[in-house]
Design a protein around this motif. Structure first.
Motif, PDB file in Angstrom:
ATOM      1  N   ALA A   1       0.821  -1.210   0.000  1.00 48.54           N
ATOM      2  CA  ALA A   1       0.000   0.000   0.000  1.00 48.54           C
ATOM      3  C   ALA A   1       0.852   1.257   0.000  1.00 48.54           C
ATOM      4  CB  ALA A   1      -0.923  -0.005   1.223  1.00 48.54           C
ATOM      5  N   VAL A   2       2.011   1.212   0.679  1.00 47.93           N
ATOM      6  CA  VAL A   2       2.878   2.403   0.790  1.00 47.93           C
ATOM      7  C   VAL A   2       4.316   1.997   0.468  1.00 47.93           C
ATOM      8  CG1 VAL A   2       1.440   3.752   2.346  1.00 47.93           C
ATOM      9  CG2 VAL A   2       2.941   1.999   3.293  1.00 47.93           C
ATOM     10  N   PRO A   3       4.603   1.644  -0.776  1.00 51.30           N
ATOM     11  CA  PRO A   3       5.910   1.069  -1.117  1.00 51.30           C
ATOM     12  C   PRO A   3       7.084   2.027  -0.962  1.00 51.30           C
ATOM     13  CG  PRO A   3       4.618   1.490  -3.101  1.00 51.30           C
ATOM     14  CD  PRO A   3       3.700   1.687  -1.942  1.00 51.30           C
ATOM     15  N   THR A   4       6.820   3.331  -0.915  1.00 51.99           N
ATOM     16  CA  THR A   4       7.928   4.288  -0.814  1.00 51.99           C
ATOM     17  C   THR A   4       7.982   4.950   0.563  1.00 51.99           C
ATOM     18  OG1 THR A   4       6.530   5.972  -1.850  1.00 51.99           O
ATOM     19  CG2 THR A   4       8.026   4.753  -3.279  1.00 51.99           C
ATOM     20  N   ALA A   5       7.326   4.353   1.561  1.00 49.27           N
ATOM     21  CA  ALA A   5       7.331   4.904   2.920  1.00 49.27           C
ATOM     22  C   ALA A   5       8.368   4.198   3.784  1.00 49.27           C
ATOM     23  CB  ALA A   5       5.951   4.766   3.549  1.00 49.27           C
ATOM     24  N   GLN A   6       9.005   4.972   4.649  1.00 50.30           N
ATOM     25  CA  GLN A   6       9.911   4.441   5.655  1.00 50.30           C
ATOM     26  C   GLN A   6       9.306   4.668   7.038  1.00 50.30           C
ATOM     27  OE1 GLN A   6      14.221   5.374   4.961  1.00 50.30           O
ATOM     28  NE2 GLN A   6      13.433   6.662   3.326  1.00 50.30           N
ATOM     29  N   ARG A   7       9.716   3.836   7.992  1.00 52.84           N
ATOM     30  CA  ARG A   7       9.165   3.915   9.341  1.00 52.84           C
ATOM     31  C   ARG A   7      10.255   4.348  10.317  1.00 52.84           C
ATOM     32  NH1 ARG A   7       7.455  -1.238  13.088  1.00 52.84           N
ATOM     33  NH2 ARG A   7       6.181  -0.145  14.639  1.00 52.84           N
ATOM     34  N   LEU A   8       9.906   5.252  11.206  1.00 49.74           N
ATOM     35  CA  LEU A   8      10.827   5.646  12.268  1.00 49.74           C
ATOM     36  C   LEU A   8      10.020   5.981  13.518  1.00 49.74           C
ATOM     37  CD1 LEU A   8      11.939   9.318  11.711  1.00 49.74           C
ATOM     38  CD2 LEU A   8      10.635   8.123   9.957  1.00 49.74           C
ATOM     39  N   LYS A   9      10.693   6.008  14.644  1.00 49.26           N
ATOM     40  CA  LYS A   9      10.063   6.346  15.926  1.00 49.26           C
ATOM     41  C   LYS A   9      10.662   7.650  16.438  1.00 49.26           C
ATOM     42  CE  LYS A   9       8.971   1.564  17.255  1.00 49.26           C
ATOM     43  NZ  LYS A   9       7.508   1.727  17.389  1.00 49.26           N
ATOM     44  N   LEU A  10       9.786   8.569  16.833  1.00 49.32           N
ATOM     45  CA  LEU A  10      10.206   9.883  17.306  1.00 49.32           C
ATOM     46  C   LEU A  10       9.443  10.237  18.578  1.00 49.32           C
ATOM     47  CD1 LEU A  10      10.121  11.908  13.947  1.00 49.32           C
ATOM     48  CD2 LEU A  10      12.154  10.987  15.069  1.00 49.32           C
ATOM     49  N   ARG A  11       9.925  11.241  19.271  1.00 47.98           N
ATOM     50  CA  ARG A  11       9.168  11.796  20.395  1.00 47.98           C
ATOM     51  C   ARG A  11       8.759  13.214  20.036  1.00 47.98           C
ATOM     52  NH1 ARG A  11       7.419  11.067  25.271  1.00 47.98           N
ATOM     53  NH2 ARG A  11       8.211   8.940  25.348  1.00 47.98           N
ATOM     54  N   GLN A  12       7.441  13.439  20.028  1.00 45.04           N
ATOM     55  CA  GLN A  12       6.872  14.743  19.741  1.00 45.04           C
ATOM     56  C   GLN A  12       6.175  15.240  21.006  1.00 45.04           C
ATOM     57  OE1 GLN A  12       8.213  15.953  16.754  1.00 45.04           O
ATOM     58  NE2 GLN A  12       6.183  16.437  15.947  1.00 45.04           N
ATOM     59  N   GLY A  13       6.777  16.182  21.690  1.00 47.32           N
ATOM     60  CA  GLY A  13       6.180  16.682  22.922  1.00 47.32           C
ATOM     61  C   GLY A  13       6.082  15.577  23.952  1.00 47.32           C
ATOM     62  N   GLN A  14       4.869  15.292  24.401  1.00 50.63           N
ATOM     63  CA  GLN A  14       4.647  14.263  25.418  1.00 50.63           C
ATOM     64  C   GLN A  14       4.478  12.878  24.817  1.00 50.63           C
ATOM     65  OE1 GLN A  14       1.202  15.583  27.588  1.00 50.63           O
ATOM     66  NE2 GLN A  14       2.315  17.198  28.691  1.00 50.63           N
ATOM     67  N   HIS A  15       4.394  12.795  23.516  1.00 51.66           N
ATOM     68  CA  HIS A  15       4.032  11.534  22.880  1.00 51.66           C
ATOM     69  C   HIS A  15       5.217  10.887  22.157  1.00 51.66           C
ATOM     70  CE1 HIS A  15      -0.138  12.496  23.673  1.00 51.66           C
ATOM     71  NE2 HIS A  15      -0.068  13.601  22.947  1.00 51.66           N
ATOM     72  N   ALA A  16       5.334   9.553  22.293  1.00 50.69           N
ATOM     73  CA  ALA A  16       6.201   8.767  21.426  1.00 50.69           C
ATOM     74  C   ALA A  16       5.394   8.448  20.178  1.00 50.69           C
ATOM     75  CB  ALA A  16       6.641   7.491  22.119  1.00 50.69           C
ATOM     76  N   GLU A  17       5.942   8.755  19.018  1.00 45.10           N
ATOM     77  CA  GLU A  17       5.183   8.589  17.787  1.00 45.10           C
ATOM     78  C   GLU A  17       5.835   7.587  16.844  1.00 45.10           C
ATOM     79  OE1 GLU A  17       2.596  12.579  17.206  1.00 45.10           O
ATOM     80  OE2 GLU A  17       4.460  12.484  16.053  1.00 45.10           O
ATOM     81  N   ASP A  18       4.971   6.829  16.186  1.00 41.54           N
ATOM     82  CA  ASP A  18       5.367   5.960  15.090  1.00 41.54           C
ATOM     83  C   ASP A  18       5.103   6.746  13.817  1.00 41.54           C
ATOM     84  OD1 ASP A  18       6.159   3.269  14.213  1.00 41.54           O
ATOM     85  OD2 ASP A  18       5.182   2.631  16.066  1.00 41.54           O
ATOM     86  N   VAL A  19       6.126   6.904  12.990  1.00 42.58           N
ATOM     87  CA  VAL A  19       5.996   7.780  11.822  1.00 42.58           C
ATOM     88  C   VAL A  19       6.300   7.006  10.550  1.00 42.58           C
ATOM     89  CG1 VAL A  19       6.816   9.893  10.707  1.00 42.58           C
ATOM     90  CG2 VAL A  19       6.656   9.779  13.208  1.00 42.58           C
ATOM     91  N   LEU A  20       5.431   7.160   9.567  1.00 43.06           N
ATOM     92  CA  LEU A  20       5.722   6.749   8.196  1.00 43.06           C
ATOM     93  C   LEU A  20       6.002   8.015   7.401  1.00 43.06           C
ATOM     94  CD1 LEU A  20       3.011   4.038   7.335  1.00 43.06           C
ATOM     95  CD2 LEU A  20       5.287   3.724   8.316  1.00 43.06           C
TER      96      LEU A  20
END
Length: 372
Positions: free
Chosen positions: A290-309
């Motif tokens: 579905a998203v062949p050109t997406a990469q995944r990383l984990k970040l912290r945004q403010g108070q939240h840990a985020e899973d990012v594509l």
């Protein structure tokens, strides 16, 4: 009997017992190929307890070298695109770029290739030359063409094959472009993973012929797929399963992330499916379609840990976090990445989340898709 003959015999027995070696012609072929001949330049071994991972060279006739050559494990033979074991002393902390695949996977793939003695085979990724030698032992040198992207890797493979008196058609170049002069081929086998199956492979395989390759992606999940090429230039076939993992072909590797888009600029909604599903290998493999050109990383945004594509080239992103027991997704850029993932995984869940071995991959010059 020499030490390496005894070790080779044990390896053949172990691969037979595990089910990787299933037929007598491939057993006979494997029994004629001494793996240590393809590792005379040594290999790299992980330094125990190192973080980040460090690698130390193991050179010919060094401690445990011969035994490791006949262990059923992958052995890293190049680091950072150019560095071979004889180039360093001590340790190195860079990424592996070439390896000798574990023999049981090599033989499993050759069995899965379903070749007949009169067939012509194109191998993408010569590597050390071990799998090339086994192919030649089964089919004869004249029926095997092998392409290697890295010139130095190719030269070392040529030397090793020559020591065994084996002389297939060896080429240096971009294996994703295939090889047109000897086409069409009855079989194409790739010992690297691809993000998308190249159109050149479809064009260079005769109708009814097969392509055996690992399809991977930037979400870091891959599977072995066997495709049959049709008269109309498309191909389809089964996912063979087993969570087979190869290094992605260098032109198919993910781009550097660079400067990320503004992850605060997107539009939020409640997510139907949370990002935790991507911790599962099979789910990631399916989501990649579905998203062949997406990469995944984990970040912290403010108070939240985020899973990012994030799709670097398109500038699209989807950032997910948990809040009060529910998942929130924030998306920005021209494409709604998580909408695509949810829609795709939703169809898989509606089908009862069948195993990947029940899936069919379809490939055309326009792209590829997965179906149940």
């Amino acid at each position: 009997m020499s030490d390496h003959d005894q070790l080779l015999g044990q390896l053949i027995d172990n691969m037979t017992a595990s089910g990787s070696l299933r037929t007598q012609p491939w057993k006979d072929a494997a029994a004629t190929v001494p793996r240590h001949e393809f590792l005379r330049n040594g290999f790299f071994r992980v330094v125990p307890g190192s973080s980040p991972t460090a690698w130390a060279p193991v050179l010919e006739d060094g401690d445990g070298w011969l035994e490791a050559c006949y262990a059923d494990e992958s052995l890293v033979t190049q680091i950072a695109g150019t560095i071979k074991p004889t180039d360093i002393r001590g340790e190195i902390m860079r990424e592996p770029t070439s390896s000798s695949t574990l023999p049981s996977l090599v033989l499993r793939m050759l069995e899965d290739l379903e070749v007949e003695p009169d067939m012509k085979v194109l191998e993408i990724g010569t590597g050390t030359g071990y799998s090339t030698a086994v192919l030649c032992a089964r089919l004869g040198d004249g029926r095997v063409t092998s392409i290697e992207y890295d010139e130095q890797v190719a030269l070392r493979a040529r030397e090793a094959l020559a020591r065994l008196g084996t002389y297939p058609n060896l080429l240096i170049g971009d294996g994703l472009l295939g090889e047109n002069e000897e086409a069409p081929y009855d079989r194409i086998i790739a010992t690297c993973a691809v993000q998308t199956v190249p159109g050149a492979w479809l064009e260079q395989t005769r109708p009814g012929g097969q392509i055996l390759t690992t399809i991977g992606g930037w979400l870091n999940a891959s599977e072995l797929v066997r495709l049959t090429v049709h008269e109309d230039g498309t191909a389809s076939g089964s996912v063979l399963g087993g969570q087979v993992s190869f290094m992605l072909a260098r032109p198919h590797q993910a781009p550097a992330l660079g400067l990320l888009p503004d992850l605060n600029a997107g539009k939020e909604r409640k997510a139907v499916i949370g990002a935790a599903v991507l911790n599962d290998w099979t789910t990631r493999f399916i989501a990649q379609f579905a998203v062949p050109t997406a990469q995944r990383l984990k970040l912290r945004q403010g108070q939240h840990a985020e899973d990012v594509l994030v799709d670097v080239d398109a500038g699209s992103f989807a950032a997910l976090h948990e809040e009060d027991g529910r998942w929130i997704v924030r998306q920005g850029g021209p494409d709604r990445l998580w909408d695509a993932v949810e829609e795709h995984l939703g169809r898989w869940h509606a089908a009862g989340t069948p195993a990947v071995e029940e899936a069919t991959v379809r490939v055309s010059p326009q792209g590829q898709s997965i179906h149940w």
